[in-house]
Design a protein around this motif. Structure first.
Motif, PDB file in Angstrom:
ATOM      1  N   LEU A   1      49.483  16.291  16.636  1.00 56.64           N
ATOM      2  CA  LEU A   1      48.928  15.205  17.378  1.00 56.64           C
ATOM      3  C   LEU A   1      47.942  14.308  16.999  1.00 56.64           C
ATOM      4  O   LEU A   1      47.519  13.101  17.347  1.00 56.64           O
ATOM      5  CB  LEU A   1      48.413  15.472  18.978  1.00 56.64           C
ATOM      6  CG  LEU A   1      49.545  16.107  19.950  1.00 56.64           C
ATOM      7  CD1 LEU A   1      48.890  16.712  20.972  1.00 56.64           C
ATOM      8  CD2 LEU A   1      50.469  15.340  20.073  1.00 56.64           C
ATOM      9  N   THR A   2      47.332  14.613  15.707  1.00 50.53           N
ATOM     10  CA  THR A   2      46.146  14.151  15.065  1.00 50.53           C
ATOM     11  C   THR A   2      46.385  12.819  14.557  1.00 50.53           C
ATOM     12  O   THR A   2      45.836  11.900  14.878  1.00 50.53           O
ATOM     13  CB  THR A   2      45.375  14.903  14.154  1.00 50.53           C
ATOM     14  OG1 THR A   2      45.222  16.212  14.714  1.00 50.53           O
ATOM     15  CG2 THR A   2      44.582  14.215  13.295  1.00 50.53           C
ATOM     16  N   PRO A   3      47.570  12.408  14.017  1.00 54.78           N
ATOM     17  CA  PRO A   3      48.083  11.169  13.421  1.00 54.78           C
ATOM     18  C   PRO A   3      48.270   9.975  14.755  1.00 54.78           C
ATOM     19  O   PRO A   3      47.647   8.997  14.562  1.00 54.78           O
ATOM     20  CB  PRO A   3      49.104  11.417  12.824  1.00 54.78           C
ATOM     21  CG  PRO A   3      49.257  12.715  12.369  1.00 54.78           C
ATOM     22  CD  PRO A   3      48.582  13.581  13.619  1.00 54.78           C
ATOM     23  N   VAL A   4      48.761  10.486  15.784  1.00 53.89           N
ATOM     24  CA  VAL A   4      48.811   9.561  16.970  1.00 53.89           C
ATOM     25  C   VAL A   4      47.685   9.174  17.525  1.00 53.89           C
ATOM     26  O   VAL A   4      47.693   8.197  18.408  1.00 53.89           O
ATOM     27  CB  VAL A   4      50.070  10.007  17.846  1.00 53.89           C
ATOM     28  CG1 VAL A   4      51.413  10.145  17.163  1.00 53.89           C
ATOM     29  CG2 VAL A   4      49.766  11.139  18.714  1.00 53.89           C
ATOM     30  N   LEU A   5      46.794  10.048  17.510  1.00 51.28           N
ATOM     31  CA  LEU A   5      45.480   9.814  18.048  1.00 51.28           C
ATOM     32  C   LEU A   5      44.404   8.949  17.201  1.00 51.28           C
ATOM     33  O   LEU A   5      43.164   8.907  17.653  1.00 51.28           O
ATOM     34  CB  LEU A   5      44.620  11.277  18.544  1.00 51.28           C
ATOM     35  CG  LEU A   5      45.629  11.966  19.515  1.00 51.28           C
ATOM     36  CD1 LEU A   5      44.862  13.300  19.803  1.00 51.28           C
ATOM     37  CD2 LEU A   5      45.733  11.121  20.823  1.00 51.28           C
ATOM     38  N   ASN A   6      44.851   8.641  15.965  1.00 54.29           N
ATOM     39  CA  ASN A   6      43.900   7.880  15.357  1.00 54.29           C
ATOM     40  C   ASN A   6      43.904   6.491  15.521  1.00 54.29           C
ATOM     41  O   ASN A   6      45.106   5.652  15.327  1.00 54.29           O
ATOM     42  CB  ASN A   6      44.534   8.061  13.708  1.00 54.29           C
ATOM     43  CG  ASN A   6      43.453   7.519  12.714  1.00 54.29           C
ATOM     44  OD1 ASN A   6      42.604   6.822  13.006  1.00 54.29           O
ATOM     45  ND2 ASN A   6      43.620   8.225  11.317  1.00 54.29           N
ATOM     46  N   SER A   7      42.951   6.080  16.170  1.00 51.95           N
ATOM     47  CA  SER A   7      42.887   4.450  16.720  1.00 51.95           C
ATOM     48  C   SER A   7      42.975   3.568  15.553  1.00 51.95           C
ATOM     49  O   SER A   7      43.052   2.436  15.710  1.00 51.95           O
ATOM     50  CB  SER A   7      41.623   4.586  17.375  1.00 51.95           C
ATOM     51  OG  SER A   7      40.416   4.578  16.538  1.00 51.95           O
ATOM     52  N   ILE A   8      42.813   3.893  14.311  1.00 52.82           N
ATOM     53  CA  ILE A   8      42.638   2.918  13.339  1.00 52.82           C
ATOM     54  C   ILE A   8      43.958   2.747  12.819  1.00 52.82           C
ATOM     55  O   ILE A   8      44.142   1.823  11.692  1.00 52.82           O
ATOM     56  CB  ILE A   8      41.590   3.240  12.226  1.00 52.82           C
ATOM     57  CG1 ILE A   8      41.972   4.536  11.383  1.00 52.82           C
ATOM     58  CG2 ILE A   8      40.204   3.361  13.062  1.00 52.82           C
ATOM     59  CD1 ILE A   8      41.137   4.724  10.374  1.00 52.82           C
ATOM     60  N   LEU A   9      45.006   3.474  13.036  1.00 56.61           N
ATOM     61  CA  LEU A   9      46.298   3.345  12.139  1.00 56.61           C
ATOM     62  C   LEU A   9      46.764   1.868  12.640  1.00 56.61           C
ATOM     63  O   LEU A   9      46.751   1.382  13.856  1.00 56.61           O
ATOM     64  CB  LEU A   9      47.350   4.268  12.745  1.00 56.61           C
ATOM     65  CG  LEU A   9      46.972   5.780  11.978  1.00 56.61           C
ATOM     66  CD1 LEU A   9      47.924   6.875  12.773  1.00 56.61           C
ATOM     67  CD2 LEU A   9      46.855   6.047  10.641  1.00 56.61           C
TER      68      LEU A   9
END
Length: 713
Positions: free
Chosen positions: A60-68
């Motif tokens: 889940l880490t990539p989808v929780l990255n608010s700067i993407l």
């Protein structure tokens, strides 16, 4: 009359049978209703486990990255949804309901798709409902069935926020807070669910079933109920009546035997129902992997045993077990091997316990045992030893012999405590002690453990902050020339003025600092502050103790040289005091480090000489400049006693090897005169001064003969 009597008897028999049939059908109907609720709750629980596993694995880490970027976020979420989330539609939304990414039937979905979903379930993020609508909640996961039009949807929302973030309103850009998914419920899914949980004819109906035991409301978006989850309960009583109705009419003359037979069968059916209920209760209180009771059952059992202590006048023991080297087995052979090891450990523990004792798996590689009806005072010690013997024997895991051990903490009731929380806390304290003493042993709780544990926790939590905030103090004890006329050196001694516990002596926190990995930053702080202070005392040697752990650190020599360079302290005035334990463990590495230090001009002293191995090899091989005679030789020394002979020998040995000799613990004028007579070089002890603040050293250095009065007295 006979016919009437027969009819009455038959009517009574039929009445009893009808009542028993009705009760059996009712019990089975209630059980099936409970199974439906359990089936729905289990599905929600499985979803929660799925999300927790994805979080633990970092998926889940990539989808929780608010700067993407939004495109990257949409791509990452689509990969996640297509691979791991079996929903018809899935959305990643903020707490206010704004869609960050969405997938519908493997295609990109936007805000309007989610808004339609919110209209079905207004309590979703961004919905109009002010409070949660009826549904099933399992931690951060909420689920509900919704009927709309002619379709039924299962809607699930998972709260991705950490507990401390829940309910907070964040400013600026919103971040991902929920994963919301839905799936259209079809009859094939209901058939599969019904077959798995033994609930026949599970379906969605729009005509309300009359029997409340065979329906569950499925609300519409407006809150009304226009559909129901329905099933057809099994009727074991009716089945038996249909089986034996023909036989009952054919052998009416044998109605007494038939009545007994039917009664027997009905009783068997009731026992089967009760057996099923017991099995369900057992599964709820059982650890799935090991087959042992779980923590919930362990707690209930312990509460029951503690409640009986007053009536039985007996005692019990609580043993907490933690497997040693279990992580190594998992890392080396894989989690399947770890699971097999847990099962084999559970089997061995079960075989060595007495009837009436309880063993449970509390989680991970931790087990708990309740030992009851203790008559002998050493019964728990005997059980602890049997456990150690059983678990240190090799385990056969996948054709490989694996050897582990275990640490055991033991607390007794009512001696140590009479309630569950206290006993478990004290047993855990004893387990902590067993680990600290080297593992693969058992340890009983003792009252002083609380003080030791509190001290360790306080040191671990507070000492690091004290070092970083420069809250420690240094005292210095003078090292005096043999005639007592002048100060030739000082030894740096650390002190800790704790804001709550007052002045804590080094004896209480140095060992704990070594155990907790704080000795390296602590020792570097002492060396740095001592060098900064001793720069004010030209011509005075500075002695600093070195921990064996610090000395064996790979960067020790470099850190000493760095401190000398940064403080501007002359290396020739620094004297590092080492104990024999430093050079025993790895003589080659120790010799290389010592030669490197001496090459930079740093002096080395062998501290506490005479209390360890005291091998002449150390003095001949290693580059020491000084030996310090331990204070224990002077404590009860008489001029003609054995200690005096040993001190005399050490002094002459040091002089013969060209080493300076310093005697510690000098407290009387008689000791001073003896050491002066045998040719000792330096003295240190309370006769001259205890450890004092730097200001007192400044004062003593201004005096021509600072210790003349003490020597005269």
């Amino acid at each position: 009359m006979l016919a009437t009597a027969f009819a009455l008897v038959l009517a009574a028999i039929l009445g009893v049978m009808i009542a028993m049939v009705r009760d059996a059908n009712l019990i089975e109907a209630e059980r099936q209703r409970d199974r439906v609720e359990a089936a729905l709750a289990t599905q929600v629980h499985l979803r929660r486990l799925r999300f927790e596993n994805l979080q633990a694995a970092g998926v889940l880490t990539p989808v929780l990255n608010s700067i993407l970027p939004s495109a990257t976020l949409q791509w990452a979420f689509a990969q996640l949804a297509n691979r791991f989330l079996d929903f018809d539609g899935t959305y990643l939304v903020t707490a206010s309901g704004r869609v960050l990414a969405g997938v519908e039937q493997r295609q990109t979905a936007a805000q309007n798709g989610y808004d339609a979903l919110v209209r079905l379930r207004p309590d979703l993020p961004g919905g109009s409902a002010r409070s949660a609508l009826p549904g099933i909640e399992n931690g951060p996961v909420r689920a509900a069935l919704v009927y709309h039009g002619s379709d039924t949807f299962g809607i699930i929302s998972a709260d991705l926020r950490r507990p401390e973030q829940a309910g907070q309103q964040e400013g600026g850009a919103e971040t991902a807070a929920f994963i919301v998914g839905y799936r259209k419920l079809v009859q094939a899914q209901l058939d599969e669910l019904g077959q798995r949980y033994r609930v026949p004819h599970l379906e969605i109906v729009t005509e309300r079933p009359a029997d409340p035991l065979r329906r569950r409301d499925v609300p519409s978006p407006d809150g009304s109920v226009n559909a129901w989850l329905s099933w057809t309960p099994e009727r074991p009583g009716d089945a038996m009546i249909s089986q034996f109705a023909g036989a009952l009419g054919a052998v009416i003359a044998l109605f007494i035997a038939l009545f007994a037979y039917v009664y027997h069968r009905m009783r068997s059916a009731a026992q089967q129902i009760a057996s099923r209920e017991r099995q369900i209760h057992r599964l709820a209180g059982q650890d799935e992997l090991s087959g042992l009771p779980n923590r919930r059952t362990f707690d209930l059992r312990l509460d029951q045993e503690l409640a009986q202590l007053g009536r039985t006048k007996s005692a019990l023991a609580v043993l907490l077990l933690d497997l040693d080297r279990f992580k190594a087995v998992n890392d080396t052979y894989g989690h399947n091997a770890g699971d097999e090891l847990i099962r084999q450990v559970a089997s061995r523990l079960t075989t060595i316990l007495r009837l009436g004792d309880t063993v449970a798996r509390l989680g991970g590689d931790e087990f708990g045992i309740i030992q009851t009806h203790m008559t002998a005072p050493n019964a728990s010690a005997a059980l602890g030893q049997r456990i150690l013997d059983a678990l240190t024997a090799p385990f056969e895991i996948g054709g490989v012999a694996v050897t582990i051990g275990c640490s055991i903490g033991i607390a007794h009731a009512p001696q140590d405590g009479a309630d569950r929380s206290t006993l478990l806390r004290l047993a855990d304290t004893a387990l902590y002690q067993a680990k600290n003493e080297g593992r693969n042993r058992y340890s009983f709780f003792e009252p002083q453990m609380n003080r030791a544990l509190q001290m360790k926790r306080m040191v671990e939590e507070d000492l690091r902050n004290a070092i970083a905030r420069d809250q420690l103090l240094l005292h210095f004890q003078p090292q005096v020339s043999i005639d007592g006329a002048s100060i030739v050196g000082v030894e740096a001694l650390v002190r800790w003025p704790h804001p709550e516990h007052g002045m804590i002596p080094p004896s209480e926190f140095i060992g704990i600092a070594e155990e907790r990995g704080l000795i390296v930053p602590l020792s570097e702080w002492v060396l740095r502050r001592a060098c900064e202070q001793a720069r004010q005392w030209p011509g005075i040697k500075l002695a600093v103790n070195v921990s064996p752990i610090q000395f064996r650190h790979k960067d020790f020599v470099a850190s000493v040289i760095r401190v000398l360079d940064e403080t501007g302290f002359e290396p020739e005035r620094l004297e590092l005091e080492l104990t024999e334990g430093v050079v025993v463990e790895d003589a080659d590495a120790a010799e290389a480090a010592m030669m490197d230090l001496r090459a930079h001009g740093v002096s080395l002293a062998l501290d506490d000489f005479g209390t360890g191995y005291s091998s002449l090899i150390y003095l001949r091989r290693f580059a020491f400049d000084k030996i310090k005679i331990d204070r224990s030789f002077l404590e009860y020394m008489e001029a003609t006693g054995e200690s005096a002979i040993l001190v005399h020998s050490v002094v002459h040995l040091g002089r013969a090897l060209g080493l300076r000799v310093c005697a510690e613990g000098v407290e009387t004028a008689e000791q001073h005169r003896f050491l002066q007579a045998i040719g000792c070089h330096e003295l240190q002890g309370f006769l001259f001064s205890k450890g004092v603040p730097p200001e007192e050293i400044d004062r003593l250095l201004t005096l021509e003969r600072p210790f003349e009065q003490a020597l005269a007295a």
